[in-house]
Design a protein around this motif. Structure first.
Motif, short mmCIF file in Angstrom:
data_model
loop_
_atom_site.label_atom_id
_atom_site.label_comp_id
_atom_site.label_asym_id
_atom_site.label_seq_id
_atom_site.Cartn_x
_atom_site.Cartn_y
_atom_site.Cartn_z
N ASP A 259 0.83 -1.21 0.00
CA ASP A 259 0.00 0.00 0.00
C ASP A 259 0.87 1.26 0.00
O ASP A 259 0.62 2.20 -0.76
CB ASP A 259 -0.93 -0.03 1.22
CG ASP A 259 -2.05 0.97 1.11
OD1 ASP A 259 -2.76 0.97 0.07
OD2 ASP A 259 -2.25 1.75 2.07
N LYS A 260 1.91 1.26 0.82
CA LYS A 260 2.82 2.41 0.85
C LYS A 260 3.54 2.58 -0.49
O LYS A 260 3.73 3.71 -0.96
CB LYS A 260 3.84 2.25 1.98
CG LYS A 260 3.24 2.50 3.35
CD LYS A 260 4.29 2.35 4.44
CE LYS A 260 3.66 2.59 5.81
NZ LYS A 260 4.65 2.42 6.89
N TYR B 262 1.14 4.27 -2.93
CA TYR B 262 1.01 5.71 -2.69
C TYR B 262 2.27 6.46 -3.07
O TYR B 262 2.21 7.59 -3.57
CB TYR B 262 0.59 6.00 -1.25
CG TYR B 262 -0.91 5.79 -1.09
CD1 TYR B 262 -1.81 6.72 -1.61
CD2 TYR B 262 -1.41 4.67 -0.48
CE1 TYR B 262 -3.17 6.52 -1.51
CE2 TYR B 262 -2.77 4.46 -0.37
CZ TYR B 262 -3.64 5.40 -0.88
OH TYR B 262 -4.99 5.20 -0.79
N LYS C 211 2.01 6.95 -6.73
CA LYS C 211 1.07 8.03 -7.08
C LYS C 211 1.73 9.40 -6.95
O LYS C 211 1.47 10.30 -7.74
CB LYS C 211 -0.18 7.97 -6.20
CG LYS C 211 -1.11 6.86 -6.62
CD LYS C 211 -2.45 7.03 -5.96
CE LYS C 211 -3.45 6.07 -6.53
NZ LYS C 211 -3.85 6.36 -7.90
N LYS C 212 2.58 9.54 -5.94
CA LYS C 212 3.29 10.82 -5.74
C LYS C 212 4.38 11.03 -6.79
O LYS C 212 4.69 12.15 -7.13
CB LYS C 212 3.89 10.88 -4.34
CG LYS C 212 2.84 11.00 -3.25
CD LYS C 212 3.48 11.04 -1.89
CE LYS C 212 2.39 11.08 -0.81
NZ LYS C 212 2.97 11.05 0.55
#
Length: 134
Positions: A125-126, A129, A132-133
């Motif tokens: 999950d990290k 994300y 995405k950044k």
């Protein structure tokens, strides 16, 4: 007993992918929730069609999917992620005379016998994300 319990018990290797549909709220806001449901169904069908029989894919949240990939090391998961990214991004999604472009972001982790399953999920999950950044 869930599959991940079996992996942990017998120390089998596996990888996890968490996938998110980018800007999905914008799809719902622009074309409506019926369109969003249509897109989710189309993507779910593509995912199921492009994984192995022993792999598991499930809807994880609103527009997120979780994959459990038994007997798969991180490199194999990365190759699957590249394939899924290509398949989903290249497809033209049509809904009521609208062509909708979809992209996805994925995070991958490999089961490490030193950490429990849920920590592998958190790691994937990290990674998603972070993608995405980036």
């Amino acid at each position: 007993m869930y599959k991940w319990d079996i992996f942990e018990r017998y120390q089998n290797s596996f990888s996890i992918i968490i996938m998110d549909i980018d800007d999905f709220k914008e799809v719902n806001d622009t074309y409506g929730h019926d369109c969003g449901d249509y897109i989710l169904k189309q993507i779910a069908a593509l995912l199921k069609k492009n994984i192995r029989k022993q792999d598991v894919v499930a809807r994880w949240g609103g527009e997120e999917f979780l994959f459990l990939l038994p007997d798969t090391e991180i490199e194999g998961a990365f190759n699957l992620a590249k394939k899924l990214n290509r398949v989903i991004n290249e497809r033209v999604y049509k809904y009521k005379n609208n062509k909708i472009e979809i992209s996805i972001t994925m995070g991958i982790s490999e089961y490490n016998k030193k950490i429990p399953f849920y920590e592998c999920v958190i790691k994937a999950d990290k990674a998603m994300y972070k993608g995405k950044k980036g």
